[in-house]
Motif scaffolding. Structure first.
Motif, PDB file in Angstrom:
ATOM      1  N   TYR A 110       0.883  -1.164   0.000  1.00 34.63           N
ATOM      2  CA  TYR A 110       0.000   0.000   0.000  1.00 34.63           C
ATOM      3  C   TYR A 110       0.921   1.215   0.000  1.00 34.63           C
ATOM      4  O   TYR A 110       1.785   1.336   0.887  1.00 34.63           O
ATOM      5  N   TYR A 111       0.756   2.082  -1.002  1.00 32.96           N
ATOM      6  CA  TYR A 111       1.677   3.209  -1.166  1.00 32.96           C
ATOM      7  C   TYR A 111       0.943   4.413  -1.748  1.00 32.96           C
ATOM      8  O   TYR A 111      -0.198   4.304  -2.205  1.00 32.96           O
ATOM      9  N   LEU A 112       1.662   5.520  -1.815  1.00 30.22           N
ATOM     10  CA  LEU A 112       1.123   6.710  -2.463  1.00 30.22           C
ATOM     11  C   LEU A 112       0.718   6.403  -3.903  1.00 30.22           C
ATOM     12  O   LEU A 112      -0.323   6.879  -4.377  1.00 30.22           O
ATOM     13  N   GLN A 115      -2.910   2.439  -4.086  1.00 33.63           N
ATOM     14  CA  GLN A 115      -3.793   2.493  -2.925  1.00 33.63           C
ATOM     15  C   GLN A 115      -4.945   1.489  -3.019  1.00 33.63           C
ATOM     16  O   GLN A 115      -5.955   1.621  -2.339  1.00 33.63           O
ATOM     17  N   ARG A 116      -4.760   0.457  -3.818  1.00 31.65           N
ATOM     18  CA  ARG A 116      -5.803  -0.552  -4.002  1.00 31.65           C
ATOM     19  C   ARG A 116      -6.193  -1.208  -2.682  1.00 31.65           C
ATOM     20  O   ARG A 116      -7.352  -1.591  -2.485  1.00 31.65           O
ATOM     21  N   GLN A 117      -5.230  -1.368  -1.763  1.00 26.59           N
ATOM     22  CA  GLN A 117      -5.507  -2.083  -0.510  1.00 26.59           C
ATOM     23  C   GLN A 117      -6.017  -1.159   0.601  1.00 26.59           C
ATOM     24  O   GLN A 117      -5.975  -1.521   1.782  1.00 26.59           O
ATOM     25  N   ALA A 118      -6.541  -0.003   0.250  1.00 26.61           N
ATOM     26  CA  ALA A 118      -7.025   0.930   1.276  1.00 26.61           C
ATOM     27  C   ALA A 118      -8.103   0.300   2.150  1.00 26.61           C
ATOM     28  O   ALA A 118      -8.126   0.495   3.378  1.00 26.61           O
ATOM     29  N   GLU A 119      -9.002  -0.464   1.550  1.00 27.92           N
ATOM     30  CA  GLU A 119     -10.054  -1.098   2.353  1.00 27.92           C
ATOM     31  C   GLU A 119      -9.470  -2.140   3.290  1.00 27.92           C
ATOM     32  O   GLU A 119      -9.951  -2.307   4.423  1.00 27.92           O
ATOM     33  N   CYS A 157     -10.536   0.915 -10.932  1.00 26.98           N
ATOM     34  CA  CYS A 157     -11.760   0.412 -10.308  1.00 26.98           C
ATOM     35  C   CYS A 157     -11.838  -1.106 -10.326  1.00 26.98           C
ATOM     36  O   CYS A 157     -12.621  -1.704  -9.588  1.00 26.98           O
ATOM     37  N   TYR A 158     -11.062  -1.760 -11.214  1.00 26.41           N
ATOM     38  CA  TYR A 158     -10.985  -3.219 -11.334  1.00 26.41           C
ATOM     39  C   TYR A 158     -12.261  -3.847 -11.897  1.00 26.41           C
ATOM     40  O   TYR A 158     -12.404  -5.061 -11.900  1.00 26.41           O
ATOM     41  N   GLN A 159     -13.191  -3.041 -12.415  1.00 23.19           N
ATOM     42  CA  GLN A 159     -14.415  -3.615 -12.957  1.00 23.19           C
ATOM     43  C   GLN A 159     -14.187  -4.352 -14.268  1.00 23.19           C
ATOM     44  O   GLN A 159     -15.045  -5.115 -14.722  1.00 23.19           O
ATOM     45  N   CYS A 160     -13.036  -4.166 -14.889  1.00 21.96           N
ATOM     46  CA  CYS A 160     -12.714  -4.851 -16.142  1.00 21.96           C
ATOM     47  C   CYS A 160     -12.386  -6.323 -15.932  1.00 21.96           C
ATOM     48  O   CYS A 160     -12.357  -7.101 -16.900  1.00 21.96           O
ATOM     49  N   PRO A 171      -5.923  -3.994 -14.803  1.00 22.32           N
ATOM     50  CA  PRO A 171      -5.667  -2.795 -13.998  1.00 22.32           C
ATOM     51  C   PRO A 171      -4.188  -2.575 -13.706  1.00 22.32           C
ATOM     52  O   PRO A 171      -3.720  -1.426 -13.729  1.00 22.32           O
ATOM     53  N   GLU A 172      -3.438  -3.641 -13.453  1.00 20.22           N
ATOM     54  CA  GLU A 172      -2.017  -3.451 -13.136  1.00 20.22           C
ATOM     55  C   GLU A 172      -1.224  -3.055 -14.375  1.00 20.22           C
ATOM     56  O   GLU A 172      -0.338  -2.199 -14.303  1.00 20.22           O
TER      57      GLU A 172
END
Length: 374
Positions: free
Chosen positions: A168-170, A173-177, A284-287, A297-298
């Protein structure tokens, strides 16, 4: 050096931890790096049985400090999850022997990266670790992860772990949840590799330097993380003692972001918008899922950083790991796209994903890579 409570372990850890994955050039360099770290107030050292001779080096280094200093240090080692409970027990015994100790403060299941790994951990490895806690060989149990968010959230929700090590970094931020859920459940939170995986920020581009000024990009990333009181500690993985210099400069700077730092972060976001325009992937990872198993996404995040921040070298470094690092960095390269169009109606930004995947591949394809410690 500041110290923070490591969740339900109730350990007080320094806000920087000494990660040992890179400090394997030779044992003398390892010893010097270890000595400088603990002299500077770092009291948490993290290793793994997969990091070459790291456990052996650390075990011998620990014998060189007096008992009072040793009592102030917390050692974490990591053991991969496996369905072979007996093999896991043998590896735990081996780690104890290498570290030359009767008790390991923290054992993390190393790389709960898939649903299968989580099942192995809960069904086969945690019972062994419960027995090891009961007989005093292990004090606390946690996990490290490179997994998709849903796997990380499930591991946290299991309430089987006292701490989590995650990315998790600047710039990611995918892992914010996951940070929020871990905090709610009183897990210690350890951020892995903020300098390297966070963008190879020890070698920033001039474009990134300019947008982060007056802070250096790595300093701004450290401050972004240290300003979050939910996060216990950040890994610094120096290969030599001098690489401790920069983290130690901000080891007591754990207050809220100041105006200049907030402005720099806002300027970074604005620059990404300006450079990428309507091609910016918002992560958003909806793809997903992709029929060709491309980690869309990556791939597009790496393109975002290459185009928006001139982090071409970082993008090439990470992109080269696709299809080479297994569950540690899953997914296939952008050139595997077949133009099936499956992702297109699911993208809220209406991105031309196939075209962007090809562009990312053309920009970032380079030497194929394995993980550093392999």
């Amino acid at each position: 050096m500041r110290y923070r409570r490591y969740g339900r372990t109730d350990l007080n850890l320094s806000v920087f931890s000494l990660g040992t994955m890179r400090a394997l050039t030779d044992e003398e360099t390892f010893r010097q790096t270890f000595q400088r770290a603990i002299a500077s107030g770092i009291n948490h050292i993290e290793t793994a049985n997969g990091y070459g001779a790291s456990e052996d080096y650390l075990g011998r280094a620990l014998q060189t400090v007096d008992s009072d200093v040793r009592a102030r240090l917390t050692v974490t080692t990591k053991i991969p999850p496996t369905p072979d409970a007996a093999a896991f027990e043998r590896q735990l015994t081996r780690s104890l022997q290498r570290l030359q100790t009767d008790t390991i403060d923290c054992v993390a299941l190393h790389g709960i990266n898939t649903w299968e790994h989580l099942h192995w951990a809960l069904a086969y490895n945690l019972p062994r670790l419960a027995a090891a806690r009961a007989d005093g060989r292990v004090r606390h149990v946690g996990f490290s992860t490179h997994a998709p968010l849903d796997v990380v959230l499930a591991a946290i929700a299991s309430d089987a772990f006292a701490f989590v090590e995650l990315h998790y970094y600047l710039l990611f931020q995918r892992q914010a949840e996951a940070i929020a859920r871990a905090w709610e459940r009183d897990l210690g939170i350890f951020i892995i590799s903020p300098a390297d995986k966070g963008g190879q920020l020890f070698f920033p581009s001039e474009a990134l330097r300019a947008v982060c000024a007056p802070s250096a990009p790595l300093t701004l990333n450290y401050r972004f993380l240290l300003s979050d009181p939910r996060i216990t500690t950040l890994s610094c993985g120096p290969a030599t003692p001098v690489e401790l210099d920069l983290p130690l400069l901000v080891a007591d700077a754990d207050g809220p972001l100041d105006h200049a730092e907030q402005t720099a972060i806002a300027r970074l976001d604005a620059q990404l918008d300006a450079k990428l325009g309507s091609d910016r992937c918002r992560q958003c990872y909806q793809c997903l899922p992709c029929p060709e198993s491309i980690h869309i996404p990556e791939v597009l995040r790496l393109r975002n950083l290459a185009v928006g921040c001139d982090l071409q070298a970082f993008g090439t470094y990470r992109y080269g790991m696709f299809e080479r690092a297994g569950h540690w960095f899953p997914g296939r390269r952008g050139d595997r796209c077949t133009d099936c169009g499956d992702c297109l109606p699911r993208c809220p930004e209406r991105l031309d994903i196939p075209a962007l995947l090809r562009d990312a591949h053309n920009r970032l394809s380079g030497p194929r890579r394995r993980r550093l410690w392999e």
